[in-house]
Design a protein around this motif. Structure first.
Motif, short mmCIF file in Angstrom:
data_model
loop_
_atom_site.label_atom_id
_atom_site.label_comp_id
_atom_site.label_asym_id
_atom_site.label_seq_id
_atom_site.Cartn_x
_atom_site.Cartn_y
_atom_site.Cartn_z
N SER A 401 0.82 -1.21 0.00
CA SER A 401 0.00 0.00 0.00
C SER A 401 0.86 1.26 0.00
O SER A 401 0.50 2.27 -0.58
N LYS A 402 2.03 1.18 0.65
CA LYS A 402 2.90 2.37 0.76
C LYS A 402 3.39 2.80 -0.63
O LYS A 402 3.35 3.98 -0.97
N GLU A 403 3.83 1.82 -1.42
CA GLU A 403 4.34 2.13 -2.77
C GLU A 403 3.25 2.76 -3.62
O GLU A 403 3.49 3.69 -4.37
N GLN A 404 2.02 2.20 -3.50
CA GLN A 404 0.92 2.72 -4.31
C GLN A 404 0.57 4.15 -3.90
O GLN A 404 0.30 5.00 -4.74
N GLU A 405 0.59 4.41 -2.58
CA GLU A 405 0.29 5.76 -2.10
C GLU A 405 1.30 6.78 -2.63
O GLU A 405 0.95 7.89 -3.01
N GLU A 406 2.58 6.37 -2.64
CA GLU A 406 3.62 7.28 -3.16
C GLU A 406 3.37 7.62 -4.63
O GLU A 406 3.51 8.76 -5.05
N LEU A 407 2.99 6.59 -5.42
CA LEU A 407 2.71 6.83 -6.84
C LEU A 407 1.49 7.74 -7.01
O LEU A 407 1.45 8.59 -7.89
N MET A 408 0.48 7.55 -6.13
CA MET A 408 -0.75 8.34 -6.25
C MET A 408 -0.52 9.81 -5.94
O MET A 408 -1.27 10.66 -6.39
N GLN A 409 0.52 10.12 -5.15
CA GLN A 409 0.76 11.51 -4.80
C GLN A 409 1.50 12.27 -5.89
O GLN A 409 1.64 13.48 -5.82
N GLN A 410 2.00 11.56 -6.91
CA GLN A 410 2.69 12.24 -8.01
C GLN A 410 1.67 12.83 -8.99
O GLN A 410 0.47 12.59 -8.86
N LEU A 411 2.16 13.55 -9.99
CA LEU A 411 1.26 14.15 -10.99
C LEU A 411 0.70 13.06 -11.90
O LEU A 411 1.32 12.02 -12.11
N THR A 412 -0.47 13.33 -12.47
CA THR A 412 -1.17 12.34 -13.30
C THR A 412 -0.40 12.03 -14.58
O THR A 412 0.07 12.94 -15.26
N GLU A 413 -0.28 10.74 -14.88
CA GLU A 413 0.33 10.31 -16.15
C GLU A 413 -0.37 9.04 -16.61
O GLU A 413 -0.33 8.01 -15.94
N PHE A 414 -1.05 9.12 -17.76
CA PHE A 414 -1.83 8.00 -18.30
C PHE A 414 -1.23 7.59 -19.64
O PHE A 414 -1.05 8.42 -20.52
N GLN A 415 -0.89 6.30 -19.78
CA GLN A 415 -0.30 5.82 -21.04
C GLN A 415 -1.38 5.34 -21.98
O GLN A 415 -2.22 4.51 -21.59
N VAL A 416 -1.38 5.83 -23.22
CA VAL A 416 -2.41 5.47 -24.20
C VAL A 416 -1.96 4.21 -24.95
O VAL A 416 -0.94 4.21 -25.63
N ASP A 417 -2.74 3.12 -24.81
CA ASP A 417 -2.40 1.85 -25.47
C ASP A 417 -3.37 1.50 -26.60
O ASP A 417 -3.02 0.80 -27.53
N GLU A 418 -4.61 1.94 -26.46
CA GLU A 418 -5.64 1.60 -27.46
C GLU A 418 -6.48 2.84 -27.74
O GLU A 418 -6.69 3.66 -26.84
N GLY A 430 -7.83 3.63 -24.24
CA GLY A 430 -7.60 2.62 -23.21
C GLY A 430 -6.14 2.62 -22.84
O GLY A 430 -5.28 2.90 -23.68
N GLY A 431 -5.83 2.31 -21.58
CA GLY A 431 -4.44 2.27 -21.16
C GLY A 431 -4.30 2.13 -19.67
O GLY A 431 -5.25 1.73 -18.98
N THR A 432 -3.13 2.46 -19.16
CA THR A 432 -2.82 2.30 -17.73
C THR A 432 -2.45 3.64 -17.12
O THR A 432 -1.70 4.41 -17.74
N LEU A 433 -2.97 3.90 -15.93
CA LEU A 433 -2.57 5.11 -15.20
C LEU A 433 -1.27 4.80 -14.49
O LEU A 433 -1.23 3.99 -13.57
N TYR A 434 -0.21 5.45 -14.93
CA TYR A 434 1.12 5.14 -14.39
C TYR A 434 1.33 5.78 -13.02
O TYR A 434 1.90 5.19 -12.12
N SER A 435 0.86 7.01 -12.87
CA SER A 435 1.01 7.68 -11.57
C SER A 435 -0.11 8.69 -11.37
O SER A 435 -0.78 9.09 -12.32
N GLY A 436 -0.33 9.10 -10.11
CA GLY A 436 -1.35 10.10 -9.80
C GLY A 436 -2.74 9.50 -9.69
O GLY A 436 -2.93 8.30 -9.58
N ILE A 437 -3.73 10.41 -9.77
CA ILE A 437 -5.15 10.02 -9.68
C ILE A 437 -5.88 10.72 -10.83
O ILE A 437 -5.56 11.86 -11.15
N CYS A 438 -6.82 10.03 -11.44
CA CYS A 438 -7.58 10.63 -12.55
C CYS A 438 -9.07 10.56 -12.22
O CYS A 438 -9.57 9.49 -11.86
#
Length: 600
Positions: A401-418, A430-438
């Protein structure tokens, strides 16, 4: 460790699942001894039990309990006082939070890992208290296994291992992504069809028909595109899938843990699609499917190598055991064990033949990346399918949970795959949210375009696993509706980032690479297809530092230049490149950014 522990709990090198083992950074028993807060009554009870119980030389031990992680040792939980009960409930909440909604309790084990065991009556009372605790925090409990501890005592003593699962109130379910690899015709899509539809195959490929996306796939029986399938488990550990005519939304509502299978192509012709699926969708685990009657053939070795190069933990499923004799299956298992033990792999194969093995395999696998469980099953007769389901039910998430919380506090970055166009919805990515919250209604910028610019856009609605979702968190895959945004401005490999971020856009980058295989020599001017995360583009080798040319197995720092458009990259990202039979891997070490971007 004592041989008795090996008998008790499989291979016995620690019992961590999830973050307890990962955070230590060491496989095996990388645990620190945890100083425990215990009430005075509890200490007296322990002292009393210690007086009656004299440890002999052959007393088995587990590794000492870790302060972090989702593993909790409890000697006994018999009639706790109200104050103690509240303390235990708070402790359970902490363990659940550490395991992102899952915790494992070992009952009858001291904090230092000694397997003391409890009498039948004490065990019943302890499990009753555990039920009450789980009810209080809103969780469900499943007894994974009970074992007798056999040493010099007249009364039989037992220890129990209990899985506690609760979905946190602020998220829908725990989500794990599993990439499915293997040679063409090894039974990947059929196995997924059987797992997700809940019906066995008829031996002629009926189960896989629901997974195919194109007509030519149905005609040839070969997967050529990436498809996603979901398998859910509720908080009691029961399978939730499309059987009983459930929809994807109903599965998401009733499941507290979700396994998303990424069905990749096995044929060599579609290798670039398979690499794209492995690099861009960031799978937690990879499942390599091997056909029992053909053994290691075709792209099997290549897929195994790809997963290892990208450091994705891998487990193996030997399918079609109903087609061949026991001896043939054993020959395939031995062949796999030989390959896994080779110096390049350095894996420890572990054949799973009982439910107990499956529980041990799931926990050992998450804790030590070198353990490789091997399952032998059939999609037609259903033999040993339950063991694979037990494994999926117990396998813990890799990040805590700690690692995920650290990623969530960064700026939003979403990778476009489809990219899709959906009637009455408009453009969907479609894609994956690499960091932050959307969230719905967020204002982001998407790019880079051919000229290295970014366009502004607004996120409409969000869907995860085909059901609506209000908030997207780091590490989750989803589709975002962008309304009437022009689809022609988008392409695979773009990123959607927060406007405050200053993304580094580059035409050229340096990478430290290892040439895995090359027919001739690798030199300046050579063109290769580069895969970095969701980026897939042809690049030219501009310079090989310190050497004129590279041969198979050699290392060097190389300067690459994209030939079509600039890309958004990060230092430290994994690089995979290929050209015909040429293959190599490496890491991005330096970016040569173009001038700062201006949002259009």
């Amino acid at each position: 460790m004592d041989a008795r522990v090996s008998e008790l709990f499989g291979s016995g090198n620690g019992h961590s699942s999830g973050s307890g083992g990962v955070s230590s950074g060491k496989p095996g028993n990388g645990y620190g001894v945890a100083p425990k807060k215990a009430s005075a009554k509890n200490k007296k009870a322990k002292a009393r039990l210690s007086r009656n119980f004299k440890p002999s030389n052959n007393t088995p031990y587990l590794p000492p309990e870790a302060e972090e992680g989702n593993i909790e040792y409890k000697l006994k939980l018999v009639n706790p006082t109200q104050y103690r009960f509240e303390h235990l409930a708070t402790q359970m909440k902490w363990r659940l939070q550490e395991g992102r909604g899952e915790a494992v309790y070992q009952i009858g084990v001291e904090d230092n890992g000694m397997l003391v065991g409890l009498s039948e009556e004490e065990m019943r009372a302890s499990l009753k208290t555990l039920h009450r605790l789980a009810e209080k925090v809103g969780a469900d409990i499943t007894i994974l296994r009970e074992r007798e501890v056999d040493y010099d005592s007249d009364v039989p003593r037992k220890i129990a291992e209990v899985l506690i699962r609760k979905v946190p109130d602020d998220q829908q379910f725990l989500d794990l992504r599993v990439a499915v690899l293997g040679n063409v015709d090894s039974g990947k899509s059929t196995l997924l069809g059987v797992l997700t539809q809940g019906e066995l195959d008829n031996g002629r490929g009926r189960a896989r028909l629901n997974l195919f996306r194109h007509l030519h796939e149905i005609q040839t029986g070969r997967t050529s595109s990436i498809s996603f399938e979901i398998l859910g488990f509720n908080s009691k550990g029961e399978v939730v899938n499309y059987s009983e005519s459930r929809t994807a939304e109903e599965i998401c509502e009733s499941a507290s843990k979700m396994i998303t299978f990424i069905d990749l192509a096995g044929h060599h012709k579609y290798l670039k699609t398979t690499i794209f699926g492995l690099t861009s969708y960031c799978p937690d685990f990879a499942m390599l499917v091997v056909s029992a009657n053909t053994g290691i053939a075709g792209t099997t070795r290549e897929h195994l190598g790809l997963a290892m190069a990208l450091k994705v933990p891998i487990f193996i499923v030997i399918s079609k055991v109903d087609l061949c004799t026991r001896a043939t299956v054993e020959r395939t298992v031995r062949q796999l064990e030989r390959v896994l033990k080779q110096p390049g792999c350095n894996k420890v194969p572990m054949v799973v033949s009982s439910t107990d093995d499956a529980v041990t395999a799931a926990q050992q696998f998450a804790q030590s990346p070198s353990i490789t469980p091997i399952f032998t099953l059939s999609s037609v007769s259903g033999e040993s399918l339950d063991l694979l389901k037990v494994f999926f039910n117990i396998i813990p998430p890799l990040s805590n949970s700690k690692e995920q919380e650290e990623l969530m506090q960064q700026l939003t970055e979403f990778q476009v795959d489809e990219i899709y166009t959906v009637p009455e919805v408009g453009t969907v990515v479609g894609g994956t949210l690499y960091s932050g919250i959307c969230r719905e209604g967020d204002h982001l910028v998407v790019g880079p375009t051919d000229s290295g610019q970014f366009h502004q856009l607004t996120v409409g609605s969000i869907q995860r696993n085909r059901s609506a979702c209000r908030v997207l968190r780091a590490g989750q895959a989803a589709t975002l509706a962008l309304g009437n945004f022009d689809r022609s401005l988008l392409r695979k490999g773009m990123v959607m980032v927060s406007p405050e971020m200053d993304p580094t856009i580059c035409w050229m980058f340096e990478a430290e690479i290892v040439l895995l295989f090359h027919a001739k020599t690798f030199h300046k001017g050579f063109q290769v297809t580069v895969h970095i995360g969701n980026v897939r583009q042809t690049a030219t080798v501009e310079a090989v530092y310190g050497k004129e040319e590279l041969r198979t197995g050699e290392k060097a720092v190389v300067l690459f230049k994209f030939i079509k458009h600039p890309e958004y990259l990060k230092v430290g990202a994994k690089v995979l490149f290929r050209e015909g039979v040429t293959k190599g891997i490496g890491l991005v070490t330096k970016l040569l950014p173009i001038a700062q971007y201006q949002p259009s």
